[in-house]
Scaffold this motif. Structure first.
Motif, short mmCIF file in Angstrom:
data_model
loop_
_atom_site.label_atom_id
_atom_site.label_comp_id
_atom_site.label_asym_id
_atom_site.label_seq_id
_atom_site.Cartn_x
_atom_site.Cartn_y
_atom_site.Cartn_z
N GLY A 212 0.78 -1.19 -0.05
CA GLY A 212 -0.15 -0.05 -0.18
C GLY A 212 0.92 1.40 -0.01
O GLY A 212 1.92 1.09 0.73
N GLU A 217 -3.05 -1.87 2.27
CA GLU A 217 -3.87 -2.62 1.05
C GLU A 217 -3.54 -4.05 1.19
O GLU A 217 -4.37 -4.76 0.54
CB GLU A 217 -3.69 -1.84 -0.44
N SER A 235 -6.82 -4.73 4.96
CA SER A 235 -7.06 -3.23 5.29
C SER A 235 -6.10 -2.73 6.69
O SER A 235 -5.95 -1.62 6.78
CB SER A 235 -8.40 -2.86 5.57
#
Ligand code: NDP
Length: 313
Positions: A212, A217, A235
């Protein structure tokens, strides 16, 4: 060069919720506390974002703002708050001696230690860059922000097991990354983790990278048994590989457990040295919450006040 020496009534070492709460109580009891903030003024809360579980803040508050409030409250009550790190101590006889920044010596009638603990990190660049943007060392603090989402946790001790179970109640899937083919956690906790359907364990696996740009991510892990990497979209990434109590400077003077946590008499803040008290994460490897640290800081100030009264100091 001669060290300057200053005599104080009550010395507080460390500035998280425990230290500041001790300072508020000690100042109000007229113990004229002097508090040295240590390496990380404000403590671990200064590296978190929103705090939603501290009572009294119905809309939540940012960790750094909360610690500024704690400090302001302690100052307003009359605590003398200073920059400086305790670099050496001598608890042989009263008044106890504490060296600040290797130069100044503080002589104190009573001492409250609230130097806290620091979370251990894996040491990856991506882990550091995304800290506070989905990377966290505290599931109880930050898990709520990832309700219904997929998350991962690394570690296999009791903390990791407890936090994985906590996350499993909030999140859709918890990917648990374990570096060996077994867990260190107690048997009962291991069983609970293994029985929980939405916790997926990856054995013999290490974390290669948190994926990410500006927020988490995904996670890239390497399964050592088959030498294959795997990217898991998710997440949040929780690191639960242990904490290090900031107690090195007290070695040889205060009783500690095998991990370096200060030992206090249960139900009190008393250490093995009369008049030296401990509060917050430096003596708590189980609860580690801002509110429990603050509560134990209050206990330490009350214990110190009673000690001084008994000694007629
Ligand atoms: P521990 O040191 O017990 O466990 C750390 C875990 O992290 C181990 O599984 C270790 O793996 C793993 N680890 C360490 N470094 C890495 C790394 N670089 N990469 C991947 N994994 C890593 O710490 P805890 O915080 O879990 O617990 C500390 C103490 O507190 C323990 O005594 C525990 O029992 C106690 N505790 C008790 C609780 C309770 O009673 N409710 C709750 C929480 C903690 P490995 O096993 O391979 O070394």
């Amino acid at each position: 060069m001669e060290n300057t020496v200053e005599r104080v009534h009550c010395l507080i070492i460390g500035s998280g919720p425990a230290g500041y709460t001790a300072a508020i109580y000690a100042a109000r009891a007229n113990l004229k506390p002097v508090l040295y903030q240590g390496l990380q003024p404000g403590g671990q809360l200064t590296i978190t974002t929103e705090v939603e579980n501290y009572p009294g803040y119905p809309d939540g508050i940012q960790g750094p703002d909360m610690m500024i409030n704690f400090e302001r409250q302690a100052s307003r009550m009359g605590a003398d708050i200073r920059y400086g790190i305790a670099t050496k101590v001598d608890f042989m006889e009263t008044p106890y001696k504490v060296w600040i920044d290797e130069e100044k010596i503080i002589e104190a009638d009573t001492i409250i230690i609230s130097t806290g603990a620091s979370a251990k990190w894996l040491g990856l660049e991506s882990e550091q860059r995304l800290n506070g943007y989905g990377v966290s060392a505290c599931a109880v603090c930050d898990g709520f922000f990832f309700k219904g989402k997929e998350v991962a946790i690394v570690g296999a001790g009791d903390t990791a097991a407890e936090e994985a179970l906590y996350l499993s109640k909030l999140c859709s899937t918890v990917h648990m990354i374990v570096r060996r083919d077994q867990m260190r956690a107690s048997k009962i906790m291991q069983e609970r983790v293994k029985k929980t359907e939405n916790i997926k364990i990856y054995w013999n696996s290490s974390t290669q990278e948190v994926l990410g740009e500006n927020k988490v991510e995904g996670l890239r892990i390497l399964d050592h048994s088959i030498q294959q990497t795997l990217d898991i979209p998710l997440s949040a990434f929780f690191v639960a590989i242990g904490h290090k109590p900031n107690s090195d400077v007290f070695k040889g003077w205060l009783e500690m457990d095998e991990s370096g946590y200060l030992v206090t008499i249960p139900g009190t803040s008393k250490t093995n040295v009369e008049g030296v008290f401990a509060a917050g994460d430096i003596q708590d490897k189980i609860y580690r919450q801002a509110v429990t640290a603050a509560g134990s800081g209050c206990m330490a100030a009350l214990d110190a006040e009673r000690y001084l009264a008994l000694k007629g100091l």
